[in-house]
Design an enzyme around this catalytic site. Sequence first.
Site, mmCIF file in Angstrom:
data_model
loop_
_atom_site.group_PDB
_atom_site.id
_atom_site.type_symbol
_atom_site.label_atom_id
_atom_site.label_comp_id
_atom_site.label_asym_id
_atom_site.label_seq_id
_atom_site.Cartn_x
_atom_site.Cartn_y
_atom_site.Cartn_z
ATOM 1 C CE1 TYR A 160 0.409 1.960 4.206
ATOM 2 C CE2 TYR A 160 0.776 -0.389 4.580
ATOM 3 C CZ TYR A 160 0.883 0.936 5.003
ATOM 4 O OH TYR A 160 1.472 1.222 6.210
ATOM 5 C CB CYS A 161 1.868 3.853 -1.641
ATOM 6 S SG CYS A 161 1.045 3.730 -3.244
ATOM 7 C CB THR A 162 -0.138 8.415 -0.664
ATOM 8 O OG1 THR A 162 0.992 8.504 0.201
ATOM 9 C CG2 THR A 162 -1.115 9.540 -0.356
#
Length: 327
Positions: free
Chosen positions: A178-180
Site C-alpha cells: 500500500y501507499c498514499t
Amino acid sequence: MEKYQTLLYYCYSTIENAEQFAADHLEFCKSLGLVGRIIVADEGLNGTVSGTREACQAYMDAVHADERFAKTDFKVDEVDEPSFIKMHCRYKPEIVHSGLRDPRVIDPNKETGKHLEPKDFLEMKDREDVVILDVRSNYEHTVGRFKNAVTLDIENFREFPEKIKELEQYKDKKILTYCTGGIKCEKASALLLKEGFNDVYQLHGGIIKYGKEVNGKDFEGQCYVFDNRLTVDVNTVNPSVVSTCRNCGAVTAKMINCANPECNEHFTQCDDCGWEMEGCCSSSCMEHPRKRTYDGTGYYVKVPQPVNVDKISKRKHKNRPAAARES
C-alpha cells in the site's frame, strides 16, 4: 458544502512528445484556474490539483475524454480552500522516481500486483498468511501507517529496489502493498513479482481511497499528502496518533518542513516546540542565515520552474537529421 476540491490521481499510459504535452497541459490547467503539481513522463501522468468544484469537474471530464487516460481513477477531497498556491506541470523521466524506467523490465500496464478494493484489503489484512507492506518513505510512515505493517527504512522510493532482499523472509506469504494513492505500488508490486514473490497484491487507490470507502479502520495516525495540508485524517473508526515530536517526545500528529531550506527535512514537531525552535529541527538549523520565517504551519511554497518551451524546441531541432535541419 466546501467550495473547493483537491484531486489526487495517476495514470500509466504512454505519452508521445511528453515534454510538449507538459507545457500544453500547464496552460490548460491555468485556464481552468487550477493550482497544483503534476508530473508528466513518457509513461504517464501523476498529479494533485485543486480548485473550485466546477473547475475540478471540468478537469476530470477533459482527462477522461482523452482515450490515453480514460481509466484514470480520481480521489476527490472536499476542502475549505485550495491545497496549493501555484500551478506547475513538469516533465520528468518517471511519474514516480523509482529508477525503474525500462519498460522491458517493469511495466505496470503489463504486470503488477492484484488490485484489491478497500473492502477486500480490509478483509484480508489480518490473516495469518498475509504481510502488509508499506512501500512509502520514512517521513510518510512515521506519521501514519497500517497496524502491524512492515515498514522500510528508505528516504525516497528510489531506494525500494535495494530493500527487496530484506523482504525475502516473506516470500511464502501473501504480500499486500500500500501507499498514499496507489502509484508507488504499481511498480513496487511489479518488482516483487519479478523477484520471485508469487502472491502480491496492492491496495487500489491507496490509503486515501481506503479512508473514503471503509472509513480507514486500523490505519494508525495520519496520511502524509504532497500539498500544503501535509497530512490528512483517514481513520474515523478507531483513530490514533502514532508519531511523536522530534524535539521533546510529546505525542503529536503535526508534520512540518524544517525552516532551514538547505535542510528542509520532513519531521513531526509539536506546536510548543515549533514556536520555540522557530520551525527548525535543530539549533544549528535555527542559526542558518537563510532560515525561513515560521508561521506555525511549517509549509513553505517552492517556486516552480516553468516548462521551457523554447528549450524543448531547440532540443527537438538538434535531434532532427541534418538534412531536415537545413531544409
